[in-house]
Design a protein around this motif. Structure first.
Motif, PDB file in Angstrom:
ATOM      1  N   HIS A 240     -56.568  99.889 -19.993  1.00 27.45           N
ATOM      2  CA  HIS A 240     -57.459  98.649 -20.372  1.00 27.45           C
ATOM      3  C   HIS A 240     -56.711  97.533 -20.006  1.00 27.45           C
ATOM      4  N   TYR A 241     -55.032  97.545 -19.947  1.00 30.75           N
ATOM      5  CA  TYR A 241     -54.354  96.530 -19.417  1.00 30.75           C
ATOM      6  C   TYR A 241     -53.668  96.763 -18.072  1.00 30.75           C
ATOM      7  N   VAL A 242     -53.498  97.885 -17.687  1.00 29.37           N
ATOM      8  CA  VAL A 242     -52.983  98.166 -16.375  1.00 29.37           C
ATOM      9  C   VAL A 242     -54.063  98.455 -15.422  1.00 29.37           C
ATOM     10  N   VAL A 243     -54.452  97.790 -14.587  1.00 29.40           N
ATOM     11  CA  VAL A 243     -55.343  98.060 -13.675  1.00 29.40           C
ATOM     12  C   VAL A 243     -54.956  98.180 -12.277  1.00 29.40           C
ATOM     13  N   PRO A 244     -55.773  99.191 -11.623  1.00 25.41           N
ATOM     14  CA  PRO A 244     -55.455  99.183 -10.093  1.00 25.41           C
ATOM     15  C   PRO A 244     -55.331  97.911  -9.277  1.00 25.41           C
ATOM     16  N   ASP A 245     -54.652  98.123  -8.256  1.00 29.40           N
ATOM     17  CA  ASP A 245     -54.354  96.917  -7.273  1.00 29.40           C
ATOM     18  C   ASP A 245     -53.805  95.801  -7.781  1.00 29.40           C
ATOM     19  N   THR A 246     -52.854  96.073  -8.697  1.00 28.19           N
ATOM     20  CA  THR A 246     -51.799  95.195  -9.037  1.00 28.19           C
ATOM     21  C   THR A 246     -50.516  95.368  -9.099  1.00 28.19           C
ATOM     22  N   ALA A 247     -49.550  94.647  -8.905  1.00 27.78           N
ATOM     23  CA  ALA A 247     -48.279  95.065  -8.886  1.00 27.78           C
ATOM     24  C   ALA A 247     -47.770  95.728 -10.190  1.00 27.78           C
ATOM     25  N   LEU A 248     -48.248  95.536 -11.289  1.00 30.39           N
ATOM     26  CA  LEU A 248     -48.033  96.446 -12.679  1.00 30.39           C
ATOM     27  C   LEU A 248     -48.356  97.741 -12.287  1.00 30.39           C
ATOM     28  N   ASP A 249     -49.724  98.080 -11.560  1.00 29.04           N
ATOM     29  CA  ASP A 249     -50.054  99.153 -11.505  1.00 29.04           C
ATOM     30  C   ASP A 249     -48.996  99.987 -10.329  1.00 29.04           C
ATOM     31  N   GLU A 250     -48.820  99.490  -9.531  1.00 28.37           N
ATOM     32  CA  GLU A 250     -48.186  99.846  -8.439  1.00 28.37           C
ATOM     33  C   GLU A 250     -46.762 100.377  -8.856  1.00 28.37           C
TER      34      GLU A 250
END
Length: 674
Positions: A240-250
């Motif tokens: 819910h918080y870590v979504v695809p195509d973000t620096a966080l997810d990467e």
């Protein structure tokens, strides 16, 4: 016997050259070898042909088939994936710039540091430097920046950081990742809760290690009108918080796992997410992904539901607290704890009856002082409190995987990260069976199920006997490694036809991948991930790297602890044998060291007998076999090499000692020519 398909090498043709994809390994001499899956021999690469590649990097290497000679030789043409971008070493200052000189055995070019990137570091400082740019096909050095200055006096901190970096785990998070995490609101909107099944009024609690901060699973329990129980396995909804195509997810994907060292955790996610937003802390509303089971008192699953929920944990238990409630049958939520434990033990018993292999497990932890120095050893055994959580997590993982396995799109299975465990290989199993037979244990190899049954019979029979340790350890070594893959071949060790990792998304990226696929199935918006196999392979590789880091850190602590005992003698058990000596694990400390075969030369000439897992004296017949108890003396503890050296101490009757002394004198006279 194996269910795996043989793998073809990663090879393609380019003009007159063959190209391969593999991992570059650089030896101490500076020579490189590219290890390619499916190739029998590695490809030799000379230092001038690395083309900016470093040890552990995934590269594309080009080979001229007309110039292979006795050994394939190649040139690195591209670096596909860096294993390591941060390094520990020292700064050598010049006017307006500096060079970073890396430490360690692997050859790394000096890194150019412009003055603007010193970040207050001084000449001679021990620092962590990150490579920022490195132009390929040029003679230019890599350019980097100082990201932290190390305390030269805190050798433990430096050693732990080096271990993490060597295994490809960055020490922190970029500003972009931290900013993304900080921008996520702490408050949960009513609108979001309305989209979920609300469990906030149902009794819920967590059970974790006493020092844990990231609580990613909770259990709920309520009695139903029909006399059955509704048991909810609630998992932090990290997706819910870590979504695809973000620096966080990467960043989470690149790390793929948290790393647990003796004195620290290198988390997969920033602290604000792992310890605050997603941690299922008591007395706080939290968003979760849940597997909810309607179960009979005997542990039979009558119905199950998988979906998104909101929970409110009523209490945070440690394993020790729950174990005390189980043993004394008294304490907070006594009835609920005892009921869950009763069902968990039934699930456990049924699992082993259905083919799961019952290897016992003990965990060794170090008691550390305020500076991280080990001052004691703690041996932790798996007790019923641990098994309570383990069984319900296994149940959830099994049912989630089973649910997904039934769904197809375009008559094909949905790409999904199963957690699989292959059958034991015949190559490893046969010598083990021959060894076990010496202790009176026979194996039925007619079916995989019979092999598992034979293992369990043996493990039950050897419990408490001198050979228990050796047969358990050797039995574990016959097993394949569990991995992530979209090819669902089942989990042999657990005895499950379908299995995945759903229950630890704060510390494992595959669990986040599982949550995303499950959500798509629930929402009927399936988008098959064409890169699923690649992501599974990456996750398996990072898991192995984390295990290597954890082993190296534990070894460092063992050496650091045993430094205080150099010259002292201890009882131990032979934990491994090789042509060059044998390893001994001390009974008191569980610290492993090597007895070199050269130190045994004064007693006899020893040869390795593979089938017996032993070293045998050519004249005396004296045997050092895996599992034997021996007495050793600690003779050296090398922190830099993370290596303990032991010496075998002769313990014998007076008659044997006299005979040994006579033999020594004879050998001495023969050697000196007297």
């Amino acid at each position: 016997m194996s269910r795996k398909n043989s793998k073809k090498s990663d090879r393609k043709r380019t003009r007159n050259f063959d190209e391969y994809k593999g991992v570059l390994e650089i030896t101490r001499s500076g020579m490189g070898f590219v290890v390619v899956t499916g190739l029998e021999t590695d490809i030799l690469v000379r230092p001038n042909d690395f083309n900016t590649a470093l040890h552990g990097d995934t590269v594309r290497v080009q080979v001229d088939p007309d110039k292979t000679g006795k050994r394939m030789q190649g040139v690195v043409v591209d670096v596909l994936e860096r294993k390591q971008m941060e390094f520990v070493g020292r700064l050598e200052m010049n006017k307006g710039y500096a060079f970073f000189i890396a430490e360690g055995n692997k050859k790394i070019p000096d890194i150019f540091i412009p003055q603007a990137s010193f970040n207050e570091a001084q000449d001679g400082d021990r620092v962590v430097v990150k490579i920022k740019e490195w132009e390929k096909d040029t003679k230019k050095r890599p350019v980097g920046e100082v990201i932290s200055i190390l305390d030269a006096e805190d050798s433990n901190d430096v050693a732990m950081k080096e271990i993490l970096l060597e295994n490809g785990f960055p020490l922190g998070f970029s500003d972009e990742v931290l900013e993304e995490a900080a921008r996520i609101p702490d408050q949960i909107s009513q609108d979001e809760i309305n989209k979920r099944k609300d469990f906030r009024e149902i009794l819920t609690f967590t059970i974790d290690p006493v020092d844990a901060k990231d609580f990613d699973d909770a259990l709920s329990l309520r009695v139903l009108k029909n006399g059955n129980y509704e048991i909810g396995v609630h998992i932090a909804d990290v997706s819910h918080y870590v979504v695809p195509d973000t620096a966080l997810d990467e960043m989470a994907y690149q790390k793929a796992t948290s790393v647990y060292l003796p004195d620290r955790v290198n988390p997969m996610l920033p602290e604000h997410i792992s310890n605050v937003l997603c941690s299922l802390r008591p007395n706080e509303d939290k968003l979760t992904f849940s597997a909810v089971f309607q179960m009979t008192p005997k542990g039979q699953v009558k119905q199950y539901w998988i979906g998104k929920t909101a929970i409110h944990s009523d209490h945070r238990f440690s394993y020790e607290e729950v174990q005390e409630i189980i043993e004394k049958e008294d304490g907070l939520y006594r009835d609920e704890i005892l009921l869950l434990n009763s069902i968990a033990q039934r699930l456990r018993k049924k699992r082993f009856e259905s083919g799961a292999i019952n290897f016992s497990s003990t965990e060794v932890r170090f008691k550390l002082d305020e500076k991280g120095k080990p001052i004691g050893i703690i041996v932790k055994e798996s007790k019923e409190a641990h098994q309570l959580i383990e069984e319900f997590m296994l149940l959830a993982n099994k049912y989630v995987a089973e649910n997904i396995s039934k769904i197809e799109i375009n008559k094909k299975p949905i790409p999904f990260p199963y957690r699989v465990h292959d059958l034991p290989s015949e190559e490893k199993l046969l010598p083990f069976m021959a060894f076990a037979r010496k202790f009176g244990h026979k194996f039925d190899t007619s079916t995989p199920e019979k092999i598992a049954e034979s293992f369990n019979t043996m493990l039950k029979d050897v419990h408490g006997k001198p050979e228990q340790h050796v047969l358990e350890q050797l039995g574990i070594r016959t097993m394949a490694k569990a991995v992530y893959t979209s090819e669902n071949i089942g989990h042999y060790g657990l005895g499950f036809e379908h299995y995945c990792h759903f229950t630890s998304p704060i510390r494992r990226y595959p669990d986040i991948m599982v949550h995303r696929v499950v959500e798509q199935v629930i929402n009927k918006s399936i988008k098959p991930d064409k890169k699923m196999d690649q992501k599974c392979k990456h996750s398996s590789e990072r898991e192995r790297a984390a295990m290597d880091a954890e082993r190296a850190a534990n070894k460092y602590k063992q050496v650091e602890y045993m430094k205080d005992f150099v010259g002292e003698e201890f009882e131990g058990v032979i934990s491994g044998v090789a042509a060059f000596g044998f390893w001994v694990e001390t009974i008191e400390h569980k610290c492993e060291g090597m007895v070199s075969i050269t130190s045994l030369a004064e007693y006899d000439e020893f040869r390795l007998v593979d089938t017996d897992y032993s070293l045998v004296g050519m004249r005396s017949g004296r045997k050092f076999r895996m599992g034997d108890r021996v007495r050793i003396k600690v003779i050296a503890a090398n922190l830099e090499k993370r290596q303990l050296d032991y010496e075998w101490v002769l313990t014998a009757t007076l008659e044997e000692q006299e005979e040994e002394n006579k033999s020594k004198q004879k050998r001495k006279k023969k050697k000196t020519g007297e």
